[in-house]
Design an enzyme around this catalytic site. Structure first.
Site, PDB file in Angstrom:
ATOM      1  N   ALA A  23      -1.822  -3.751  -1.764  1.00  0.00           N
ATOM      2  CA  ALA A  23      -1.554  -3.060  -0.534  1.00  0.00           C
ATOM      3  C   ALA A  23      -2.135  -1.716  -0.515  1.00  0.00           C
ATOM      4  O   ALA A  23      -2.612  -1.166   0.786  1.00  0.00           O
ATOM      5  CB  ALA A  23      -0.111  -2.913  -0.427  1.00  0.00           C
ATOM      6  N   THR A  27      -3.386   0.483   3.160  1.00  0.00           N
ATOM      7  CA  THR A  27      -2.566   1.493   3.814  1.00  0.00           C
ATOM      8  C   THR A  27      -3.666   2.329   4.765  1.00  0.00           C
ATOM      9  O   THR A  27      -3.021   2.757   5.512  1.00  0.00           O
ATOM     10  CB  THR A  27      -1.911   2.114   2.775  1.00  0.00           C
ATOM     11  OG1 THR A  27      -2.504   2.831   1.886  1.00  0.00           O
ATOM     12  CG2 THR A  27      -0.591   1.510   2.286  1.00  0.00           C
ATOM     13  N   PHE A  34       4.475  -3.464   1.972  1.00  0.00           N
ATOM     14  CA  PHE A  34       5.619  -4.087   2.214  1.00  0.00           C
ATOM     15  C   PHE A  34       6.588  -4.168   1.164  1.00  0.00           C
ATOM     16  O   PHE A  34       7.687  -4.355   1.131  1.00  0.00           O
ATOM     17  CB  PHE A  34       5.391  -5.738   2.493  1.00  0.00           C
ATOM     18  CG  PHE A  34       4.718  -6.219   3.756  1.00  0.00           C
ATOM     19  CD1 PHE A  34       5.616  -6.145   4.747  1.00  0.00           C
ATOM     20  CD2 PHE A  34       3.302  -5.951   3.854  1.00  0.00           C
ATOM     21  CE1 PHE A  34       5.010  -6.469   6.029  1.00  0.00           C
ATOM     22  CE2 PHE A  34       2.838  -6.255   5.062  1.00  0.00           C
ATOM     23  CZ  PHE A  34       3.625  -6.512   6.031  1.00  0.00           C
ATOM     24  N   ILE A 102      -2.813  -9.896   2.632  1.00  0.00           N
ATOM     25  CA  ILE A 102      -2.848 -11.122   3.387  1.00  0.00           C
ATOM     26  C   ILE A 102      -3.460 -10.453   4.774  1.00  0.00           C
ATOM     27  O   ILE A 102      -3.366 -11.148   5.960  1.00  0.00           O
ATOM     28  CB  ILE A 102      -1.456 -11.618   3.706  1.00  0.00           C
ATOM     29  CG1 ILE A 102      -0.663 -10.591   4.229  1.00  0.00           C
ATOM     30  CG2 ILE A 102      -0.880 -12.246   2.432  1.00  0.00           C
ATOM     31  CD1 ILE A 102       0.819 -11.022   4.732  1.00  0.00           C
ATOM     32  N   ASP A 103      -4.188  -9.512   4.792  1.00  0.00           N
ATOM     33  CA  ASP A 103      -4.638  -8.781   5.960  1.00  0.00           C
ATOM     34  C   ASP A 103      -6.085  -9.206   6.316  1.00  0.00           C
ATOM     35  O   ASP A 103      -6.858  -9.115   7.521  1.00  0.00           O
ATOM     36  CB  ASP A 103      -4.700  -7.152   5.917  1.00  0.00           C
ATOM     37  CG  ASP A 103      -5.340  -6.852   4.625  1.00  0.00           C
ATOM     38  OD1 ASP A 103      -6.266  -7.328   4.075  1.00  0.00           O
ATOM     39  OD2 ASP A 103      -4.832  -5.933   4.118  1.00  0.00           O
ATOM     40  N   HIS A 120      -2.431 -14.638  -1.905  1.00  0.00           N
ATOM     41  CA  HIS A 120      -1.056 -14.960  -1.052  1.00  0.00           C
ATOM     42  C   HIS A 120      -1.334 -15.219   0.103  1.00  0.00           C
ATOM     43  O   HIS A 120      -0.499 -15.208   1.080  1.00  0.00           O
ATOM     44  CB  HIS A 120      -0.485 -13.414  -1.216  1.00  0.00           C
ATOM     45  CG  HIS A 120       0.235 -13.046  -2.512  1.00  0.00           C
ATOM     46  ND1 HIS A 120       0.372 -11.827  -2.950  1.00  0.00           N
ATOM     47  CD2 HIS A 120       0.306 -13.897  -3.685  1.00  0.00           C
ATOM     48  CE1 HIS A 120       0.860 -11.801  -4.185  1.00  0.00           C
ATOM     49  NE2 HIS A 120       0.983 -12.854  -4.562  1.00  0.00           N
ATOM     50  N   CYS A 128      -0.460 -25.836   9.666  1.00  0.00           N
ATOM     51  CA  CYS A 128       0.433 -27.192   9.965  1.00  0.00           C
ATOM     52  C   CYS A 128       0.830 -27.443   8.440  1.00  0.00           C
ATOM     53  O   CYS A 128       0.289 -27.724   7.631  1.00  0.00           O
ATOM     54  CB  CYS A 128      -0.194 -28.152  10.594  1.00  0.00           C
ATOM     55  SG  CYS A 128       1.178 -29.615  10.627  1.00  0.00           S
ATOM     56  N   ASN A 218      -5.241   3.567  -8.708  1.00  0.00           N
ATOM     57  CA  ASN A 218      -4.119   3.851  -7.913  1.00  0.00           C
ATOM     58  C   ASN A 218      -3.149   5.048  -7.655  1.00  0.00           C
ATOM     59  O   ASN A 218      -3.327   5.874  -8.527  1.00  0.00           O
ATOM     60  CB  ASN A 218      -2.964   2.574  -8.537  1.00  0.00           C
ATOM     61  CG  ASN A 218      -1.881   2.430  -7.763  1.00  0.00           C
ATOM     62  OD1 ASN A 218      -2.309   1.939  -6.526  1.00  0.00           O
ATOM     63  ND2 ASN A 218      -0.533   2.417  -8.169  1.00  0.00           N
ATOM     64  N   ASP A 235      -6.175   7.928  -4.235  1.00  0.00           N
ATOM     65  CA  ASP A 235      -6.357   7.147  -3.013  1.00  0.00           C
ATOM     66  C   ASP A 235      -7.852   6.369  -3.021  1.00  0.00           C
ATOM     67  O   ASP A 235      -8.889   7.073  -3.284  1.00  0.00           O
ATOM     68  CB  ASP A 235      -6.520   8.045  -1.955  1.00  0.00           C
ATOM     69  CG  ASP A 235      -6.203   7.169  -0.367  1.00  0.00           C
ATOM     70  OD1 ASP A 235      -6.507   5.921  -0.592  1.00  0.00           O
ATOM     71  OD2 ASP A 235      -5.751   7.507   0.385  1.00  0.00           O
TER      72      ASP A 235
HETATM   73 ZN   LIG Z   1      -0.141 -30.949  12.095  1.00  0.00          ZN
END
Ligand SMILES: [Zn+2]
Length: 253
Positions: A23, A27, A34, A102-103, A120, A128, A218, A235
Site C-alpha cells: 500500500a 498512498t 486499508f 488492488i489499484d 490480491h 462473475c 518502507n 517514502d
Molecule cells: Zn456469469
C-alpha cells in the site's frame, strides 16, 4: 555507504529483480492504506467470502463498501514511484513485479502485464463467480447506486469485484508465478509494505531464503527488517526515482 547508495549498488549488480509492492507505494496516489493507522478496516468490518456467498445482506455490504471507494480508485493516477518501476523494466532488469495492491496502478503506469502479478486481485474489474466473465465495474456501480440491489451476471451468477476477499483462496496461478519469479531473481526489493500479510509476504522471503540480496524500502519498521541486506527508511515516491535514475541498462537477456 548509505542505505540508498547500497541499494543502487545492489541494483547495478543485478539482472533479474523481483519487486514486491504494498500500500505504501500508492498512498502518494491518494489510495488509502486499508491496514495502516488510518486504515478503513478500523471503521468498517470486512465482508468475508463465505458470508458473501451465503447472505444477500453481506453482498450488499460488499458493494456498498466498494462503492464508497470506487471513484477514488477509478480516478487514481500512478505516481513517481510507479513510474520508476517502469524505468526499471525498460532498463531490462525487471524479473517480475509482484503486488499486494488492488489499484491497478502498475499497469496504468506502463509496466507490461506479463511482468505484473496481482496477488490480491484488482478493483479494475468485476468478475462473475459462476462463469468467470470479467466486466467494467462502472455500469455495475451505476446500477447498484440506482437500485440498491447487487448486480448479477447474464448467466445469473453473483458479481463481485475481482479482488481476493478475506477468507477467499489466493489465486493459484498468480501465487505460482510469484514463487517462480522468487526462484529466478538475483535481487528482491520490497517497497511500501509492512510485510505482515501472508501468504503474500512470503514471496520476497522465498528469494531471501535462497541467499539473494534482499532490500526493503518502507516508511516505518516491517516484519522482515531482520532478514534484509539493506533497509531504506522513507517514502518510495522520493527514493525510487532517485535510485533507479542511477542504474544503467542491464545486459540483454
Ligand atoms: Zn456469469
Amino acid at each position: 555507504l548509505s542505505p540508498v547508495d547500497r541499494l543502487v549498488e545492489l541494483l547495478r549488480a543485478s539482472r533479474r529483480v523481483l519487486i514486491f509492492t504494498g500500500a505504501g507505494i500508492s498512498t502518494g496516489s491518494g489510495i488509502p492504506d486499508f491496514r495502516g493507522p488510518q486504515g478503513t478496516w478500523k471503521s468498517r468490518r470486512p465482508v468475508y467470502f463465505q458470508d458473501f456467498l451465503s447472505s444477500e445482506e453481506s453482498r450488499v455490504e460488499h458493494w456498498d463498501y466498494k462503492m464508497e471507494f470506487h471513484e477514488r480508485f477509478r480516478d487514481a493516477r500512478p505516481n513517481a514511484a510507479h513510474r520508476a518501476l517502469v524505468d526499471l523494466e525498460r532498463l531490462g532488469r525487471l524479473e517480475a513485479l509482484v503486488t499486494q495492491n488492488i489499484d491497478g496502478l502498475h499497469e496504468a503506469a506502463g509496466n507490461s502485464p506479463e511482468k505484473i502479478v496481482e496477488l490480491h486481485g484488482t478493483n479494475r474489474w468485476v468478475v462473475c463467480l459462476t462463469c468467470g466473465a470479467r466486466s467494467d465495474p462502472e455500469p455495475h456501480f451505476v446500477e447498484f447506486r440506482k437500485t440498491g440491489r447487487c448486480p448479477t451476471c447474464a448467466c445469473g451468477g453473483w458479481l463481485k469485484s475481482a479482488t481476493v476477499s478475506f477468507g477467499q483462496a489466493m489465486p493459484e496461478r498468480e501465487m505460482a508465478r510469484a514463487a517462480e519469479a522468487a526462484g529466478r531473481c538475483d535481487l528482491a526489493i520490497s517497497i511500501g509494505s509492512t510485510l505482515e500479510v501472508h501468504p503474500a509476504a512470503s514471496i520476497p522471503m522465498l528469494a531471501a531464503e535462497r541467499g539473494v540480496p534482499y532490500a526493503i524500502v518502507n516508511q516505518g519498521p516491517t516484519a522482515q527488517d531482520g532478514c534484509a541486506t539493506v533497509r531504506v527508511e522513507g517514502d518510495a515516491v522520493e527514493i525510487l526515482p532517485a535510485v533507479v535514475g542511477l542504474v544503467p541498462p542491464g545486459s540483454a537477456r
